[in-house]
Design a protein around this motif. Structure first.
Motif, PDB file in Angstrom:
ATOM      1  N   SER A  66      45.319  49.268  36.139  1.00 13.89           N
ATOM      2  CA  SER A  66      45.963  49.450  37.445  1.00 13.89           C
ATOM      3  C   SER A  66      45.098  48.894  38.566  1.00 13.89           C
ATOM      4  O   SER A  66      45.605  48.519  39.619  1.00 13.89           O
ATOM      5  CB  SER A  66      46.232  50.933  37.706  1.00 13.89           C
ATOM      6  N   GLU A  67      43.795  48.877  38.348  1.00 12.02           N
ATOM      7  CA  GLU A  67      42.864  48.393  39.373  1.00 12.02           C
ATOM      8  C   GLU A  67      42.684  46.883  39.332  1.00 12.02           C
ATOM      9  O   GLU A  67      42.556  46.246  40.372  1.00 12.02           O
ATOM     10  CB  GLU A  67      41.514  49.074  39.207  1.00 12.02           C
ATOM     11  N   GLU A  68      42.634  46.326  38.114  1.00  9.19           N
ATOM     12  CA  GLU A  68      42.445  44.885  37.939  1.00  9.19           C
ATOM     13  C   GLU A  68      42.780  44.521  36.502  1.00  9.19           C
ATOM     14  O   GLU A  68      42.918  45.402  35.653  1.00  9.19           O
ATOM     15  CB  GLU A  68      41.007  44.484  38.246  1.00  9.19           C
ATOM     16  N   GLU A  69      42.925  43.229  36.246  1.00 12.73           N
ATOM     17  CA  GLU A  69      43.202  42.808  34.880  1.00 12.73           C
ATOM     18  C   GLU A  69      42.009  43.137  33.989  1.00 12.73           C
ATOM     19  O   GLU A  69      40.855  43.050  34.426  1.00 12.73           O
ATOM     20  CB  GLU A  69      43.476  41.300  34.828  1.00 12.73           C
ATOM     21  N   ILE A  70      42.309  43.528  32.773  1.00  9.02           N
ATOM     22  CA  ILE A  70      41.258  43.872  31.810  1.00  9.02           C
ATOM     23  C   ILE A  70      41.449  43.017  30.560  1.00  9.02           C
ATOM     24  O   ILE A  70      42.516  42.442  30.351  1.00  9.02           O
ATOM     25  CB  ILE A  70      41.307  45.362  31.422  1.00  9.02           C
ATOM     26  N   TYR A  71      40.406  42.934  29.746  1.00  7.94           N
ATOM     27  CA  TYR A  71      40.545  42.299  28.437  1.00  7.94           C
ATOM     28  C   TYR A  71      39.899  43.212  27.406  1.00  7.94           C
ATOM     29  O   TYR A  71      39.103  44.093  27.725  1.00  7.94           O
ATOM     30  CB  TYR A  71      39.966  40.878  28.426  1.00  7.94           C
ATOM     31  N   GLY A  72      40.301  43.028  26.161  1.00 12.32           N
ATOM     32  CA  GLY A  72      39.959  43.954  25.093  1.00 12.32           C
ATOM     33  C   GLY A  72      38.486  44.209  24.902  1.00 12.32           C
ATOM     34  O   GLY A  72      38.056  45.366  24.811  1.00 12.32           O
ATOM     35  N   ALA A  73      37.678  43.144  24.824  1.00 10.88           N
ATOM     36  CA  ALA A  73      36.243  43.322  24.573  1.00 10.88           C
ATOM     37  C   ALA A  73      35.593  44.140  25.697  1.00 10.88           C
ATOM     38  O   ALA A  73      34.758  45.009  25.439  1.00 10.88           O
ATOM     39  CB  ALA A  73      35.546  41.974  24.408  1.00 10.88           C
ATOM     40  N   TRP A  74      35.996  43.885  26.942  1.00 12.31           N
ATOM     41  CA  TRP A  74      35.445  44.653  28.058  1.00 12.31           C
ATOM     42  C   TRP A  74      35.858  46.123  27.933  1.00 12.31           C
ATOM     43  O   TRP A  74      35.057  47.033  28.167  1.00 12.31           O
ATOM     44  CB  TRP A  74      35.918  44.092  29.399  1.00 12.31           C
ATOM     45  N   MET A  75      37.116  46.353  27.560  1.00 10.85           N
ATOM     46  CA  MET A  75      37.610  47.730  27.452  1.00 10.85           C
ATOM     47  C   MET A  75      36.878  48.481  26.349  1.00 10.85           C
ATOM     48  O   MET A  75      36.560  49.664  26.505  1.00 10.85           O
ATOM     49  CB  MET A  75      39.122  47.717  27.188  1.00 10.85           C
ATOM     50  N   ILE A  76      36.582  47.815  25.240  1.00 15.56           N
ATOM     51  CA  ILE A  76      35.820  48.453  24.162  1.00 15.56           C
ATOM     52  C   ILE A  76      34.450  48.878  24.668  1.00 15.56           C
ATOM     53  O   ILE A  76      33.995  49.995  24.401  1.00 15.56           O
ATOM     54  CB  ILE A  76      35.712  47.510  22.939  1.00 15.56           C
TER      55      ILE A  76
END
Length: 146
Positions: A66-76
Motif C-alpha cells: 500500500s505504501e510502495e511497490e514491493i518485490y518478493g526477495a525484499w519482502m522475504i
C-alpha cells in the motif's frame, strides 16, 4: 513485566499496528481474548503456528504494498527481520493468490536481461487491510465494539 507495563502495551497496541511497518510483528505479544500477556516467541513457535500467522503475513504484505511497490526477495528479507522464515516457495504462491483475488497488481520491470515482478496494493487490497486492522482493534478490545 508488571501489570502497569501490560496496561501500557494495551493502550499503545492499536496505534502501533497502524503506524509501524512492523505492525504485524507481534512476536513478543500474545493476544488473549481479555488482554495481553508478554511472552518470548521462538522460531520453532513461528514455524509451528505458521498457518495461523499466514493472515498476519498477508496483512504485512498489504501494508508495504500500500505504501510502495514491493518485490518478493525484499519482502522475504523484511519478514525475516520480524522473525518470519519464509522461502520463495512459500511467499510467491501467496503473492500470486493475492493477485488472483484482486488484492495486489503485478507488473514486470526489465533491466537488460533481468526481470523483476513488482507488486502493489489495489483499492480492494487497501480496503481489506483497513478492515483487517479494524477487526484487530475490535479483537484487542480497542475498537468501537469493545
Amino acid at each position: 513485566m508488571s501489570s502497569r507495563d501490560v496496561d501500557r502495551f494495551s493502550a499503545e497496541i492499536p496505534l502501533w499496528f497502524t503506524r509501524h511497518s512492523s505492525s504485524l510483528s507481534i512476536l513478543a505479544i500474545v493476544i488473549r481474548y481479555n488482554g495481553f500477556m508478554a511472552v518470548e516467541v521462538s522460531a520453532d513457535d513461528l514455524n509451528e503456528h505458521r498457518d495461523l500467522l499466514g493472515g498476519l503475513v498477508s496483512m504485512h504484505v498489504l501494508h508495504h504494498a500500500s505504501e510502495e511497490e514491493i518485490y518478493g526477495a525484499w519482502m522475504i528479507e523484511e519478514l525475516a527481520g520480524h522473525g518470519y522464515r519464509l522461502s520463495a516457495g512459500t511467499l510467491y504462491p501467496m503473492l500470486h493468490k493475492m493477485v488472483r483475488n484482486g488484492y495486489l497488481t503485478v507488473r514486470t520491470e526489465r533491466d537488460g536481461r533481468t526481470a523483476r515482478k513488482l507488486y502493489a496494493a489495489t483499492d480492494k487490497g487497501r480496503r481489506g487491510l483497513a478492515v483487517a486492522r479494524e477487526q484487530m482493534r475490535i479483537f484487542t478490545g480497542k475498537g468501537p465494539e469493545a
